[in-house]
Motif scaffolding. Structure first.
Motif, PDB file in Angstrom:
ATOM      1  N   VAL A 260       0.423   2.364  -1.762  1.00 16.29           N
ATOM      2  CA  VAL A 260       1.721   1.763  -2.102  1.00 16.29           C
ATOM      3  C   VAL A 260       2.269   2.405  -3.372  1.00 16.29           C
TER       4      VAL A 260
ATOM      5  N   SER B  24      -3.474  -0.405  -1.872  1.00 16.54           N
ATOM      6  CA  SER B  24      -2.827  -0.543  -3.175  1.00 16.54           C
ATOM      7  C   SER B  24      -2.482   0.826  -3.757  1.00 16.54           C
TER       8      SER B  24
ATOM      9  N   ARG C  84      -0.251  -8.079   0.910  1.00 14.16           N
ATOM     10  CA  ARG C  84       0.011  -9.485   0.612  1.00 14.16           C
ATOM     11  C   ARG C  84      -0.754 -10.404   1.554  1.00 14.16           C
TER      12      ARG C  84
ATOM     13  N   ILE D  44       6.471   1.639   2.947  1.00 13.31           N
ATOM     14  CA  ILE D  44       6.143   0.831   1.769  1.00 13.31           C
ATOM     15  C   ILE D  44       6.115  -0.645   2.139  1.00 13.31           C
TER      16      ILE D  44
ATOM     17  N   SER E 246       2.886  -3.055   1.882  1.00 19.37           N
ATOM     18  CA  SER E 246       2.989  -4.234   1.020  1.00 19.37           C
ATOM     19  C   SER E 246       2.723  -5.519   1.796  1.00 19.37           C
ATOM     20  N   THR E 247       3.189  -5.567   3.021  1.00 17.63           N
ATOM     21  CA  THR E 247       2.969  -6.747   3.853  1.00 17.63           C
ATOM     22  C   THR E 247       1.484  -6.947   4.130  1.00 17.63           C
TER      23      THR E 247
ATOM     24  N   LYS F  84       5.669   4.724  -3.469  1.00 18.48           N
ATOM     25  CA  LYS F  84       6.811   4.343  -4.303  1.00 18.48           C
ATOM     26  C   LYS F  84       7.248   5.498  -5.194  1.00 18.48           C
TER      27      LYS F  84
END
Length: 66
Positions: A18, A15, A58, A50, A54-55, A22
């Protein structure tokens, strides 16, 4: 960063990474608008990193929800 390295990271580390990536991507993109980057492929690589992070993030949240 390879997927195997990402899988070894904790959810909090992913987290944080990421969010950091960004910010770096936005700065790099702004620098590219002002004057062209020497290696514009960096933008593509940042976007892919990124997306990988993120994948995985999630997938972990869906796994914990199940």
């Amino acid at each position: 960063m390879k997927a195997s390295v990402i899988r070894e990271m904790t959810t909090q580390e992913i987290s944080d990474q990421v969010a950091e990536e960004k910010i770096n991507y936005d700065k790099l993109r702004m620098a590219h608008h002002i004057s062209p980057l020497e290696n514009p492929v960096e933008l593509k690589e940042k976007r892919k990193l990124i997306a990988r992070l993120s994948t995985e993030l999630r997938a972990r949240t869906e796994e914990s929800a199940s």
